[in-house]
Design an enzyme around this catalytic site. Structure first.
Site, PDB file in Angstrom:
ATOM      1  N   ASP A 131      -0.177   5.835   0.630  1.00 38.96           N
ATOM      2  CA  ASP A 131      -0.711   4.791  -0.589  1.00 38.96           C
ATOM      3  C   ASP A 131      -1.335   5.853  -1.486  1.00 38.96           C
ATOM      4  O   ASP A 131      -2.310   6.689  -1.188  1.00 38.96           O
ATOM      5  CB  ASP A 131      -1.778   4.060   0.126  1.00 38.96           C
ATOM      6  CG  ASP A 131      -2.190   2.642  -1.075  1.00 38.96           C
ATOM      7  OD1 ASP A 131      -1.484   2.801  -1.981  1.00 38.96           O
ATOM      8  OD2 ASP A 131      -3.279   2.475  -0.952  1.00 38.96           O
ATOM      9  N   GLU A 183       4.490   4.676 -10.280  1.00 37.40           N
ATOM     10  CA  GLU A 183       3.097   3.707 -10.607  1.00 37.40           C
ATOM     11  C   GLU A 183       3.256   3.819 -12.293  1.00 37.40           C
ATOM     12  O   GLU A 183       3.250   5.184 -12.939  1.00 37.40           O
ATOM     13  CB  GLU A 183       2.064   3.648 -10.395  1.00 37.40           C
ATOM     14  CG  GLU A 183       1.018   2.834 -10.815  1.00 37.40           C
ATOM     15  CD  GLU A 183      -0.390   2.829 -10.148  1.00 37.40           C
ATOM     16  OE1 GLU A 183      -1.140   1.965 -10.565  1.00 37.40           O
ATOM     17  OE2 GLU A 183      -0.602   3.681  -9.039  1.00 37.40           O
ATOM     18  N   ASN A 208      -0.209  -5.174  -1.888  1.00 37.78           N
ATOM     19  CA  ASN A 208      -1.101  -4.435  -1.035  1.00 37.78           C
ATOM     20  C   ASN A 208      -2.367  -4.906  -0.683  1.00 37.78           C
ATOM     21  O   ASN A 208      -2.757  -5.735  -1.508  1.00 37.78           O
ATOM     22  CB  ASN A 208      -1.579  -3.068  -1.915  1.00 37.78           C
ATOM     23  CG  ASN A 208      -0.312  -1.960  -2.083  1.00 37.78           C
ATOM     24  OD1 ASN A 208       0.978  -2.511  -1.672  1.00 37.78           O
ATOM     25  ND2 ASN A 208      -0.382  -0.653  -2.407  1.00 37.78           N
ATOM     26  N   ILE A 209      -2.839  -4.814   0.473  1.00 32.72           N
ATOM     27  CA  ILE A 209      -4.096  -5.667   0.781  1.00 32.72           C
ATOM     28  C   ILE A 209      -4.844  -4.780   1.805  1.00 32.72           C
ATOM     29  O   ILE A 209      -4.503  -3.955   2.717  1.00 32.72           O
ATOM     30  CB  ILE A 209      -3.546  -6.945   1.580  1.00 32.72           C
ATOM     31  CG1 ILE A 209      -3.068  -7.713   0.946  1.00 32.72           C
ATOM     32  CG2 ILE A 209      -4.935  -7.477   2.196  1.00 32.72           C
ATOM     33  CD1 ILE A 209      -1.999  -8.972   1.706  1.00 32.72           C
ATOM     34  N   ASP A 210      -6.090  -4.464   1.225  1.00 29.77           N
ATOM     35  CA  ASP A 210      -6.815  -3.275   1.789  1.00 29.77           C
ATOM     36  C   ASP A 210      -8.303  -3.956   1.876  1.00 29.77           C
ATOM     37  O   ASP A 210      -8.884  -4.120   3.154  1.00 29.77           O
ATOM     38  CB  ASP A 210      -6.997  -1.935   1.075  1.00 29.77           C
ATOM     39  CG  ASP A 210      -7.813  -0.958   1.766  1.00 29.77           C
ATOM     40  OD1 ASP A 210      -8.134  -1.338   3.032  1.00 29.77           O
ATOM     41  OD2 ASP A 210      -8.084   0.009   1.219  1.00 29.77           O
ATOM     42  N   ALA A 259      -4.701  -6.327  -4.664  1.00 32.11           N
ATOM     43  CA  ALA A 259      -4.330  -7.693  -4.470  1.00 32.11           C
ATOM     44  C   ALA A 259      -5.131  -8.377  -3.459  1.00 32.11           C
ATOM     45  O   ALA A 259      -4.545  -9.617  -2.864  1.00 32.11           O
ATOM     46  CB  ALA A 259      -2.888  -7.815  -4.345  1.00 32.11           C
TER      47      ALA A 259
END
Length: 311
Positions: A82, A134, A256-258, A215
Site C-alpha cells: 500500500d 494513482e 481499502n479499509i484500515d 474508505a
C-alpha cells in the site's frame, strides 16, 4: 494454494458488481481476525502492508503471516504493498514475495507520475506481479502519507486513459471524495462522493478495475466503545456505507479499509481493560481485539463489499 495476484479477483468482481476488501495488516491478531472472517463467508481477500507496517513488523514477518493465513484458510489471498513511495520500495516488495504493489506517484507531476509508474510496471510484470497506480490526491494522514486539504485534488477523468495506456498499470486508485484517517468530513457536513467522476472514469476505461482508498466508515459502535472507556475520538466521521456499496456495484473492484480495523481492535482492548483491569496477559486482551476485527470484517464483506461466497 500460493498467494495469488488480484487479476482474476478483479475480473470476477467487475463482472459481478462487487468489490474485494483490501485490509491493512500489522500483526498476527489482525491477520487472523480478517482471514477468519473471510473464511466464515468464503470471500477472497487482499491483505495489504504499508510502509509503516513494514517498519513496525518487518517485511519477512508479515509475508510469513500471510503465507500462514493462506495455508490455514485455503482462500485466494493477495499480498499488496500500500502506497509505495518509489521504485526501490516497490522492487523490494516484488523481490520479497508480494503479488501486488502500489506505486503512489500522485504527489508528482503528471509526467513524473507516468515515468515512475511505468518503471515499476516494467519490473513488476517481468516478475509476475501486478501494479496499482494513482491519479488524484486524497486528503488525510496514513503513516507517511500526509496530504493537506489545500494539496488534495479530485482525479481528472480526462487524464485516466492516457495514464493507463502509457504506464500499463493493472488497476487505478482515484480520488472522488474519500480521505485517509478517521476524520474524513467536517462535523455538520453531509459526506458525499463524486460518483459523476467515477462514472466518467468508468466510461473512459471500460472494464478496468478502479480502487478507492480512505474508505473506512468510522463505525459509531467502535467509536462509542473507545470514548466510553477513556478515549477522545471527537467528531470522527467516515464514509457512509451505502456510498461504498454503490461504488462497489460500479467500477470499483478494490476498497481499502484500515482505520476501521484500528478502531475495532482499540475498542476491544480498551473495553477489556476497563472490565478486567487486573489482566496483563496479551493473549487475553488481544483475543478480544481480534474478535472485534473478525466481527467488523465479516460485516464489511457481507453488507458493504458483497464479496461473500465469491472465493
Amino acid at each position: 494454494m500460493p498467494i495469488v495476484t488480484t487479476t482474476e479477483m478483479f475480473e470476477k468482481a467487475y463482472k459481478g458488481g462487487y468489490a474485494i476488501g483490501a485490509f491493512n495488516v500489522n500483526n498476527m491478531e489482525i491477520v487472523q481476525g480478517i482471514t477468519e472472517a473471510a473464511a466464515e463467508v468464503n470471500s477472497p481477500l487482499i491483505l495489504q502492508v504499508s510502509a509503516g507496517a513494514r517498519k513496525y513488523a518487518k517485511h519477512v514477518y508479515l509475508t510469513k503471516l500471510v503465507e500462514a493465513a493462506v495455508a490455514d484458510t485455503g482462500l485466494p489471498i493477495a499480498l499488496h504493498l500500500d502506497h509505495g513511495a518509489d521504485f526501490d520500495i516497490c522492487k523490494s516488495c516484488v523481490d520479497g514475495g508480494f503479488t501486488s504493489v502500489m506505486i503512489d506517484g500522485s504527489s508528482r507531476s503528471f509526467e513524473d507520475n507516468i515515468a515512475v509508474t511505468r518503471q515499476v510496471v516494467e519490473y513488476a510484470h517481468d516478475h509476475g506481479v501486478v501494479v496499482e497506480g494513482e491519479l488524484g490526491r486524497l486528503e488525510g494522514v496514513e503513516d507517511d502519507v500526509v496530504v493537506s486539504a489545500e494539496d488534495s485534488s479530485y482525479t481528472r477523468p480526462e487524464d485516466v486513459q492516457e495514464f493507463v495506456e502509457r504506464t500499463g498499470v493493472d488497476s487505478l486508485a482515484i480520488a472522488i471524495g474519500t480521505s485517509h484517517g478517521a476524520y474524513k468530513f467536517k462535523p455538520g457536513t453531509k459526506p458525499q462522493l463524486r460518483f459523476d467522476i467515477l462514472e466518467e472514469v468508468a466510461r473512459r476505461l471500460p472494464g478496468f478495475p478502479i480502487v478507492l482508498h480512505g474508505a473506512s466508515s468510522v463505525i459509531p459502535k467502535y467509536v462509542d466503545i473507545i470514548n466510553a472507556n477513556g478515549g477522545k475520538l471527537v467528531d470522527a466521521i467516515g464514509v457512509p456505507e451505502d456510498m461504498l456499496r454503490k461504488a462497489a456495484s460500479m467500477a470499483v473492484c478494490k476498497i481499502n479499509i484500515d482505520s476501521d480495523l484500528r478502531l475495532a481492535m482499540t475498542a476491544g482492548i480498551r473495553q477489556h481493560f476497563n472490565e478486567h483491569p487486573e489482566h496483563f496477559d496479551p493473549r487475553q486482551y488481544l483475543t478480544v481485539g481480534r474478535d472485534y476485527i473478525r466481527e467488523l470484517v465479516k460485516d464489511k464483506i457481507v453488507n458493504v463489499l458483497g464479496s461473500d461466497g465469491k472465493a
